[in-house]
Scaffold this active site. Structure first.
Site, PDB file in Angstrom:
ATOM      1  N   ASP A 104       0.865  -1.176   0.000  1.00 28.96           N
ATOM      2  CA  ASP A 104       0.000   0.000   0.000  1.00 28.96           C
ATOM      3  C   ASP A 104       0.905   1.231   0.000  1.00 28.96           C
ATOM      4  O   ASP A 104       1.778   1.368   0.866  1.00 28.96           O
ATOM      5  CB  ASP A 104      -0.906   0.017   1.231  1.00 28.96           C
ATOM      6  CG  ASP A 104      -1.788   1.250   1.275  1.00 28.96           C
ATOM      7  OD1 ASP A 104      -2.700   1.351   0.435  1.00 28.96           O
ATOM      8  OD2 ASP A 104      -1.551   2.119   2.141  1.00 28.96           O
ATOM      9  N   GLU A 188      -1.957  -1.618  -5.675  1.00 25.74           N
ATOM     10  CA  GLU A 188      -3.188  -0.949  -6.044  1.00 25.74           C
ATOM     11  C   GLU A 188      -3.017  -0.235  -7.380  1.00 25.74           C
ATOM     12  O   GLU A 188      -1.898   0.101  -7.784  1.00 25.74           O
ATOM     13  CB  GLU A 188      -3.596   0.048  -4.965  1.00 25.74           C
ATOM     14  CG  GLU A 188      -2.509   1.027  -4.577  1.00 25.74           C
ATOM     15  CD  GLU A 188      -2.885   1.844  -3.356  1.00 25.74           C
ATOM     16  OE1 GLU A 188      -4.070   2.185  -3.212  1.00 25.74           O
ATOM     17  OE2 GLU A 188      -1.992   2.137  -2.547  1.00 25.74           O
ATOM     18  N   ASP A 270      -2.787   1.340   6.984  1.00 22.75           N
ATOM     19  CA  ASP A 270      -1.994   1.000   5.810  1.00 22.75           C
ATOM     20  C   ASP A 270      -1.665  -0.493   5.763  1.00 22.75           C
ATOM     21  O   ASP A 270      -1.659  -1.101   4.686  1.00 22.75           O
ATOM     22  CB  ASP A 270      -0.710   1.825   5.785  1.00 22.75           C
ATOM     23  CG  ASP A 270      -0.984   3.316   5.674  1.00 22.75           C
ATOM     24  OD1 ASP A 270      -2.044   3.677   5.121  1.00 22.75           O
ATOM     25  OD2 ASP A 270      -0.151   4.114   6.128  1.00 22.75           O
TER      26      ASP A 270
END
Length: 283
Positions: A104, A188, A270
């Site tokens: 992340d 992501e 996170d």
């Protein structure tokens, strides 16, 4: 030879309506030239360039093989030589025993792994912004294209160069450490252009250069044969509980700890998102 090739490529792009008609390069703007292997010789920490002769370099050639081409370029006050070497096939690193890692990325922390590891974001523009503003203000007071204007322009370039070096160094150290201990990576999908529309976060996002970080990560992972899986663009990795799968309706940026109302787990925001990204890769 390469000048003629570049001219031909530029005219072909112009004919194909992919670019404007090529122009001659101006001195002082993206100074660079490329030469072939026949006019260049490398011995230890020295390189022989055409019309210049022997020049000292900081490091010796790291790869063994035949030189294909050499590009000399200037960035701020320093000159760099980029040597393309044709090497033999290297051995593939066995990563089957390494874990699957979810990553992340963010502003305050450059990258957070699913195992809890965090890499700090140096935020170089924020650190050097006052000095950059001061030097740019001095540049604006000079007469354009005067000798003092060119001297001050070099000072501004050096500040920009330092900012870029700090950022690139952090990216390379983090991505190299990640690919050395991963068998597969889940990340992501970021739409940087859409994220930059938020005027409150645009400067911090540009300073972090998250797109460049993920690009370096993909290149290094591909070189080592590590698959990289990008989650769906609208996958709510931060709002979804990594323990039970419950999804929150609202989660503000100020909430740095994820509290699940269903299973009662409390976990770093996170790390929770990184675990979800790892689970999408495993799935």
């Amino acid at each position: 030879m390469y000048a003629i090739k570049n001219l031909g490529r530029g005219i072909a792009n112009w004919v194909g309506k992919r670019a404007k008609f090529p122009k001659f390069k101006k001195r002082g703007i993206r100074d660079a030239f490329t030469t072939d292997e026949q006019s260049v010789h490398v011995e230890g920490k020295k390189i022989k360039l055409p019309k210049i002769g022997w020049v000292k370099i900081f490091g010796s050639l790291r790869f063994v093989g035949s030189i294909i081409k050499v590009t000399i370029s200037r960035t701020a006050h320093r000159w760099f030589v980029s040597i393309t070497v044709d090497t033999e096939d290297t051995e593939v690193v066995d990563t089957s025993t390494h874990p699957v890692i979810g990553i992340d990325v963010g502003i305050n922390t450059l990258a957070t792994l699913s195992d809890g590891t965090k890499y700090d974001n140096p935020r170089p523009l924020k650190r050097c912004e006052r000095k950059l503003v001061r030097e740019q203000r001095k540049l604006g007071r000079k007469i354009r294209k005067s000798n003092n204007w060119f001297k001050q322009k070099r000072k501004v370039e050096r500040v920009h160069y330092r900012i870029a070096c700090i950022r690139t160094d952090a990216h390379h150290k983090a991505t190299t450490d990640i690919v050395k201990k991963a068998s597969a990576i889940g990340i992501e999908t970021l739409k940087i252009t859409n994220m930059l529309k938020n005027r409150k976060l645009a400067k911090a996002l540009s300073d972090s250069a998250l797109g460049g970080f993920l690009s370096k990560l993909k290149i290094k992972a591909t070189a080592r044969g590590i698959p990289v899986t990008e989650a769906d663009q609208f996958y709510a990795s931060s709002k979804t509980c990594s323990n039970c799968g419950h999804k929150k309706d609202d989660l503000t940026l100020s909430e740095r700890t994820y509290h699940c109302s269903q299973c009662g787990i409390s976990i770093d925001r996170d790390v929770n998102a990184a675990i979800n990204l790892r689970l999408t890769t495993v799935g």
